[in-house]
Design a protein around this motif. Structure first.
Motif, mmCIF file in Angstrom:
data_model
loop_
_atom_site.group_PDB
_atom_site.id
_atom_site.type_symbol
_atom_site.label_atom_id
_atom_site.label_comp_id
_atom_site.label_asym_id
_atom_site.label_seq_id
_atom_site.Cartn_x
_atom_site.Cartn_y
_atom_site.Cartn_z
ATOM 1 N N ALA A 13 0.831 -1.215 0.000
ATOM 2 C CA ALA A 13 0.000 0.000 0.000
ATOM 3 C C ALA A 13 0.859 1.256 0.000
ATOM 4 O O ALA A 13 0.557 2.229 -0.701
ATOM 5 N N ALA A 14 1.944 1.261 0.780
ATOM 6 C CA ALA A 14 2.837 2.426 0.820
ATOM 7 C C ALA A 14 3.454 2.678 -0.548
ATOM 8 O O ALA A 14 3.526 3.823 -1.005
ATOM 9 N N TRP A 22 9.298 2.023 4.104
ATOM 10 C CA TRP A 22 9.137 1.222 5.322
ATOM 11 C C TRP A 22 8.489 2.058 6.425
ATOM 12 O O TRP A 22 7.573 1.602 7.111
ATOM 13 N N ASN A 23 8.964 3.294 6.603
ATOM 14 C CA ASN A 23 8.414 4.177 7.639
ATOM 15 C C ASN A 23 6.944 4.485 7.388
ATOM 16 O O ASN A 23 6.146 4.525 8.326
ATOM 17 N N VAL A 24 6.581 4.681 6.118
ATOM 18 C CA VAL A 24 5.171 4.918 5.777
ATOM 19 C C VAL A 24 4.348 3.679 6.126
ATOM 20 O O VAL A 24 3.264 3.779 6.694
ATOM 21 N N ALA A 25 4.864 2.502 5.791
ATOM 22 C CA ALA A 25 4.150 1.254 6.077
ATOM 23 C C ALA A 25 3.981 1.051 7.578
ATOM 24 O O ALA A 25 2.896 0.673 8.037
ATOM 25 N N VAL A 26 5.026 1.300 8.343
ATOM 26 C CA VAL A 26 4.946 1.147 9.805
ATOM 27 C C VAL A 26 3.916 2.119 10.372
ATOM 28 O O VAL A 26 3.084 1.739 11.207
ATOM 29 N N ALA A 27 3.950 3.358 9.921
ATOM 30 C CA ALA A 27 3.006 4.356 10.416
ATOM 31 C C ALA A 27 1.564 3.968 10.075
ATOM 32 O O ALA A 27 0.669 4.118 10.908
ATOM 33 N N SER A 28 1.351 3.438 8.884
ATOM 34 C CA SER A 28 -0.010 3.063 8.495
ATOM 35 C C SER A 28 -0.502 1.874 9.317
ATOM 36 O O SER A 28 -1.673 1.796 9.659
ATOM 37 N N ARG A 29 0.390 0.964 9.660
ATOM 38 C CA ARG A 29 -0.004 -0.180 10.498
ATOM 39 C C ARG A 29 -0.351 0.291 11.907
ATOM 40 O O ARG A 29 -1.248 -0.248 12.533
ATOM 41 N N GLN A 30 0.351 1.285 12.415
ATOM 42 C CA GLN A 30 0.056 1.787 13.757
ATOM 43 C C GLN A 30 -1.310 2.457 13.783
ATOM 44 O O GLN A 30 -2.031 2.361 14.763
ATOM 45 N N VAL A 31 -1.670 3.126 12.688
ATOM 46 C CA VAL A 31 -2.979 3.767 12.605
ATOM 47 C C VAL A 31 -4.072 2.714 12.517
ATOM 48 O O VAL A 31 -5.138 2.859 13.101
ATOM 49 N N MET A 32 -3.799 1.616 11.803
ATOM 50 C CA MET A 32 -4.808 0.582 11.594
ATOM 51 C C MET A 32 -4.992 -0.318 12.820
ATOM 52 O O MET A 32 -5.994 -0.990 12.946
ATOM 53 N N MET A 33 -4.007 -0.347 13.700
ATOM 54 C CA MET A 33 -4.095 -1.233 14.864
ATOM 55 C C MET A 33 -5.063 -0.655 15.884
ATOM 56 O O MET A 33 -5.002 0.520 16.227
#
Length: 129
Positions: free
Chosen positions: A42-43, A109-120
């Motif tokens: 997605a990122a 990677w940072n965008v992906a990590v941030a998006s996962r934190q929002v989705m959790m």
């Protein structure tokens, strides 16, 4: 051929040929890394890159032709980032392209990590009386 079969064939051909590549071990288990794959795709797609789920993880092609593959290692003990150049380039140019690709991979990677934190969902708090 299906997309996965084609991807596997291309990745195998790329890895078996004399293509210049770099491999970075990431600080995740294979299970944790595989959980990141949808967010990585997605990122990448969110930034206009061609990206898809390959046979072992996320695959993306940068604008300059460098291929990024976040995947399990061959022994399935580690999660790695493989960066490969699509053609032979002089060493000074290859080094510059890898540095640029690594910076872009880190940014994705940072965008992906941030998006996962929002989705959790937030953790459940239980208050005992």
């Amino acid at each position: 051929m299906t997309r996965n079969t084609l991807t596997a064939a291309l990745l195998s051909l790329t890895l078996a040929s004399c293509v210049t590549m770099r491999v970075y071990q990431l600080p995740l288990s294979p299970a944790e890394g595989q959980a990141m794959v949808p967010a990585l795709i997605a990122a990448c797609q969110g930034q206009g890159l061609e990206a898809f789920r390959g046979p072992n993880g996320a695959v993306a092609n940068l604008e300059d032709g460098v291929m990024l593959s976040w995947q399990d290692s061959a022994n399935h003990d580690d999660f790695i980032l493989v960066m490969s150049l699509p053609d032979k380039v002089p060493e000074p140019e290859a080094q510059a392209r890898f540095e640029k690709a690594k910076a872009r991979a880190d940014q994705l990677w940072n965008v992906a990590v941030a998006s996962r934190q929002v989705m959790m969902p937030p953790p459940t708090v239980v208050v005992m009386p």
